[in-house]
Write an enzyme that holds these catalytic residues in place. Sequence first.
Site, short mmCIF file in Angstrom:
data_model
loop_
_atom_site.label_atom_id
_atom_site.label_comp_id
_atom_site.label_asym_id
_atom_site.label_seq_id
_atom_site.Cartn_x
_atom_site.Cartn_y
_atom_site.Cartn_z
CB SER A 146 -17.04 -12.89 -17.32
OG SER A 146 -16.58 -12.62 -18.61
CG ASP A 222 -15.45 -19.72 -21.05
OD1 ASP A 222 -15.67 -19.02 -22.05
OD2 ASP A 222 -15.58 -19.29 -19.89
CG HIS A 255 -18.20 -17.19 -20.26
ND1 HIS A 255 -16.94 -17.10 -19.72
CD2 HIS A 255 -18.71 -15.93 -20.20
CE1 HIS A 255 -16.69 -15.86 -19.36
NE2 HIS A 255 -17.75 -15.12 -19.63
#
Length: 276
Positions: A146, A222, A255
């Site tokens: 991320s 995600d 995620h």
Amino acid sequence: MERVERHVCHDGYQEVWKHASPTLQCEMRFGIYLPSAALRGQPCPVLYWLSGLTCTEQNFITKSGAQRYAAEHGLIVVAPDTSPRGDEVADDPSYDVGKGAGFYVNATRQPWATHYRMYDYVVDELPALIEAQFPVTQARAISGHSMGGHGALTVALRNPARYRSVSAFSPIVAPSQVPWGEKAFTAYLGDDRQAWKDYDAVELVKAAAERLPLRIDQGGSDEFLDKQLKPELLRAACDAAGHPLELNLRSGYDHSYYFIASFIGEHISYHARALR
């Protein structure tokens, strides 16, 4: 330096150390996994891992299961904190600016510029410290998730000679074009979008003189995919520039660290091949 944790793990040690950082002007922590080869004094290559928003050095070392694969391949894995820390360090009430959200940039605006120099910390100070204190070779790789995936890509694209390989999970590939990045870059770097390009993988690919291959895994479910991550922008930039990219869209994955734990073995194998 002071060791604050040590745990036996897959015949090696998972440790956490703290140290005074002259770059960030505060005390910092990092996790380091030392496989059995390193405990015998054998120099090992190093994989640096950069974590995402709200994380510390703990998230990756406790949730990813990376130690098993690092032990198999004889890799040292170093996972620093995501921002400067301490009472004297500027912060923000939101989760995406301030502590836990360093974005791996060198801030130029106050009150951030004094401490928020995570780019220099990751590129220069931390590797110098690791190479002075632990049995490592000069072979380095870098990865992250991320915000940390953004950091890994931009650090590697700006310093391709320093790294044998780079990979990322769910990276913010175009922070200049998404809400997370626009908010953080405005705070840390100001309104000059030209300065933002130094920390934007899509922009860096356009001007890259070397062709260090990029490997990315992205979860198809995600929750941040369409608004914050936009991997299609990096694919388009790499296609236009002829830059090698392996982009794996993993159906059903989100995620979370469940996603990372599912594919971290493949990433560590990828880096191990490059680090031999």
